[in-house]
Design a protein around this motif. Sequence first.
Motif, PDB file in Angstrom:
ATOM      1  N   LEU A  60       0.829  -1.204   0.000  1.00 40.52           N
ATOM      2  CA  LEU A  60       0.000   0.000   0.000  1.00 40.52           C
ATOM      3  C   LEU A  60       0.858   1.246   0.000  1.00 40.52           C
ATOM      4  CD1 LEU A  60      -2.858  -1.044   2.476  1.00 40.52           C
ATOM      5  CD2 LEU A  60      -3.039  -0.717   0.004  1.00 40.52           C
ATOM      6  N   GLN A  61       1.906   1.235   0.811  1.00 42.09           N
ATOM      7  CA  GLN A  61       2.789   2.380   0.839  1.00 42.09           C
ATOM      8  C   GLN A  61       3.468   2.602  -0.504  1.00 42.09           C
ATOM      9  OE1 GLN A  61       5.463   1.716   4.106  1.00 42.09           O
ATOM     10  NE2 GLN A  61       3.886   2.032   5.695  1.00 42.09           N
ATOM     11  N   MET A  62       3.915   1.500  -1.076  1.00 42.39           N
ATOM     12  CA  MET A  62       4.571   1.612  -2.381  1.00 42.39           C
ATOM     13  C   MET A  62       3.588   2.116  -3.448  1.00 42.39           C
ATOM     14  SD  MET A  62       6.842  -1.877  -2.401  1.00 42.39           S
ATOM     15  CE  MET A  62       7.379  -1.590  -4.063  1.00 42.39           C
ATOM     16  N   GLU A  63       2.330   1.712  -3.372  1.00 41.79           N
ATOM     17  CA  GLU A  63       1.330   2.155  -4.339  1.00 41.79           C
ATOM     18  C   GLU A  63       1.068   3.645  -4.203  1.00 41.79           C
ATOM     19  OE1 GLU A  63      -1.327   1.738  -7.489  1.00 41.79           O
ATOM     20  OE2 GLU A  63       0.187   0.374  -6.671  1.00 41.79           O
ATOM     21  N   LEU A  64       1.017   4.141  -2.940  1.00 40.26           N
ATOM     22  CA  LEU A  64       0.821   5.570  -2.727  1.00 40.26           C
ATOM     23  C   LEU A  64       1.983   6.367  -3.288  1.00 40.26           C
ATOM     24  CD1 LEU A  64      -0.629   5.572   0.928  1.00 40.26           C
ATOM     25  CD2 LEU A  64      -1.862   6.084  -1.189  1.00 40.26           C
ATOM     26  N   LYS A  65       3.201   5.872  -3.056  1.00 41.11           N
ATOM     27  CA  LYS A  65       4.379   6.547  -3.574  1.00 41.11           C
ATOM     28  C   LYS A  65       4.366   6.570  -5.108  1.00 41.11           C
ATOM     29  CE  LYS A  65       9.409   6.598  -3.207  1.00 41.11           C
ATOM     30  NZ  LYS A  65      10.593   5.924  -2.645  1.00 41.11           N
TER      31      LYS A  65
END
Length: 1001
Positions: free
Chosen positions: A788-793
């Motif tokens: 999820l964090q990587m997708e937001l980034k």
Amino acid sequence: MFLCLADVNGNKIILSMVVLLVVFLYRVIVNILHSVQGYHSKTIHFLNVAFDSSGDSLLAGDRQGNIYVFDLNGNRFNLVQRTMQACTALAFNLRRKTEFLVALADYSIKCFDTETQELVSWMRGHESSVSSISVHESGKFAITTSTDTAQLWDLDTFQRIRKLNVRQSVGIQKVFFLPLSNTILSCFKDNSVFAWEFDTLHCKYQLSAPVEGFVLFYKVFAVTRDGHTLVAGGKSNHLHVWCLELKRLIRIIQMPEKVRAVRHLEFLPDEFDGGSNQVLGVLSQDNVMRFINIETCKLLFDIGSPEDGISTAVISPNGRYIASVMENGSLNLYSVQALTQEGNKPPPFMFKVVEDGPKYTSEANKLITKVTSGRSKEPWKSKQSKIQSRLLKLQANTSLENKENELPGGLNKKRLQALLKEFGEYPAKYRMFVWRSLLQLPENHLAFSSLIDRGIHSAFVNIQKEYPIKSGKLLRVLQRTLSALAHWSAIFAETPYMPLLAFPFVKLFQNNQLICFEVVATVVVNFCQHWFEYFPNPPFNVLGMVENVLAHHDKELLQHLIKYNVTSQVYAWPLLETLLSEVLTREEWLKTFDNIFSNHPSYFLMIVVAYVICSRAPLLHCNQAADFEYFFHHRNNVDINVVIKEAYHLMEATPLDIHPQHMLDDFTPLTKGQYPVFNKYPVFIVNDQAQKWEKIRQDEIEYLRERQLAHESEAKAQEQKAEDEAWYRKQKLLREAEEQRQKILLEEEKLAEQSQRLAVVKRELKAKELQLLDVSRRCFLNYQQDQLQMELKRLDDEIARKVAEENLAKAEQKHTDTDWRLQQQRRLRRDDQEQEKRYREIVELLHDNRVKEAELLKAMRETEEKKQKDVVQNKAQLEEEQKAAAAVDGHRKQFLDDKRNDELKLAEKLQREDGHFEGLHNLKARCPERGVEVHQVPRPGNICLNDLSTLASSPHNRRRADLARQEWELMAEVRQLRQRLASRAKARHPPARFPATTWSS
């Protein structure tokens, strides 16, 4: 006999074949009636018939289009085609024996195959019904005839080669090939007959008009097999006989009074007349077909009757059968031999009596010969034969020798011998007839039929293995002839050389098996005397006769043969047992037997001795036994005429004590009715050999039976063995299956123990699995958070990237607009420079024109000074031209000044706008400095046509008119230049352009 077929509609078609003749006792062999039985029974009429080239097969077509083939030898028939429409003509003598042509009611011609029953070709081109089909002797070409045209076809490609057209008022009766020639005969309705060359189709000749007073409109025609005689008939009882070699009418035959019109003509073939047929079939309006002799004009026999009439008839090429379509629609097949009662026997010699007659007779009356009845027990004998018998009665006191020399058919042996000595051989055309007379063949049909009916003799069943003859027909005739000889006398079944002795005659008489058998039998009885007394050994007594004659006439040669152990079994017996057929050609053999049959039987032995003596030169050079054997089994370079002459010398010079004539009996013909008993051989040896052969055959049959039983036993043993092997294999498989199952039971116990251990292991693994699942669940949750964090980034980066892309697109659009404007500025600058250069060139051109104009004026003044007298005379005219020129110059100067001022103003305006035209600012100042005087050029509309014509009318001012025209063209270019400058002014301020936009997700 009734045979039932079924058509496509399910209707039953019954072909009833009523056999009316068994052995030549009645004239009709078979009557064929095609009837359809049902609710309304009816008879389907036959329309046309045709024989094949052999005469053993018959093709018939009926009104419904059914085509049947009747095999006369095999006694069977077959439905080969259904054309579904009536046939108008048939032809069954094509080059490919299984194909036939049929002309149909729709004016087309089709070719079918009797074996495959398929359509081979379909030929069209006629516009009316085809009445006849004529096929060439080669079978490669055909002529189809209708009333309006005749067409020539190639039967290999089925393409039309040529077409014969005539006037509608004339019409065609018949067009056909002449036999044994390369000629086409065409007969028209106006009584004209033309002969055409087949290769070039050029007219060879035309038959002249008939004798005056006997004009006959020809309807039907017939030609002899040799193509020399043409007979024509029509609506009269007269027949015209034409000689095609002489091309003239040679005879007019008057039929009986009952005949009023002739519907069909056809010659009856005879194998002994050489194609010059004498018997003609005439079908008249009363439906009776009468057969007459065209030479003697005798009525021989007739078929049909007014009650049972004939519609049309066809005769087989071999002359054995007559097929007729009856008026009631049935088909009759007649036996010619039964009709004639004499079996193709040629007519006897003619004795004609010269009688006194009227001195003055018309040519027509000389040609007319009436047909008279000549029926008797021997219908072939004519009035001349009666005269002959009467003349013989007057010679009652003739010697016995002359009576013995008389032969059947009116021949005389002494005369034949004299003819033979003069010419060396008999005419090939009459050789068979002469031989039959010399041998006095009885022609015992019933006796021969009884021998043939016994079938193939067991000794000759497999003769093809020993004598592999290519021709199947020749092999069958040889087999039947030898079988008949073996049934006649048992010795011939045991004689190994009998096929060699009979084969030459079989090949010669293969179309008449009765004659072939009787000739061989006569040769054996007379010319093979004492041959079988030492059977199975060679005839030593006959060979001794040959050796005695050779010893008397050529002792040196005999001593040479004895020196190398060459006996008469080597040099004489091969010639005797083969009847010289191995060492002579066909022509030589026929010539030799012309002499043998015309002399005493001992002459045959003299021929053998003469052959050996005439070959003495090569024989004296032989010193090997194999060479001698080869010599007497192959053809050699020996003159047969010399051999025949030497044989006659031996007949006369041989002493009586060793002459074979005193040891052999005179010629004795076969007896009539029944053949004589032939038992001049050691019966006990033949019987013993027959018994041995029979025992061998029985032993062979027993051996074959035992071998068959052995094969059956072996087959059963093999079958039993196979069954045993299958049972053993099955038992083995059962044992293997039992062992496998025992192993499976042991493995099941082990598996039970292993299952318990596995249950414990499973529980332990279950616990470990739960622990691992808990660990993996925690790891998966952590992994999801990281994702999820990587997708937001990634989304943030994507937004930043899109903003950068939009800015970059705007920058690129501005850069593109700037580049476009720069390119436009450069392009305008280049155009301005080019325009400046062009304007300078225009100014220079104007200056040059002015200079040239001044020079021209100067030249004109000089000319005026020189021609003062002309000036006086033309002063008024010159003053007018000068006034016109001055006016033109003023207008031109004013126009150029206006244009120059306008251009300068425009240049200054452009210079003020963008500063790119500084060079033009001083243009006005530079022009005076350069000494260029700019005159105003009037516009094209300001100069009238009268002024130009006035300028051009004077020879002194033509140059000025040309210059004015050039200036006018230059002004047009200046006007175009102004338009271009105005368009550039607009281009310097282009409309606003919107920046390019891009869509993104």
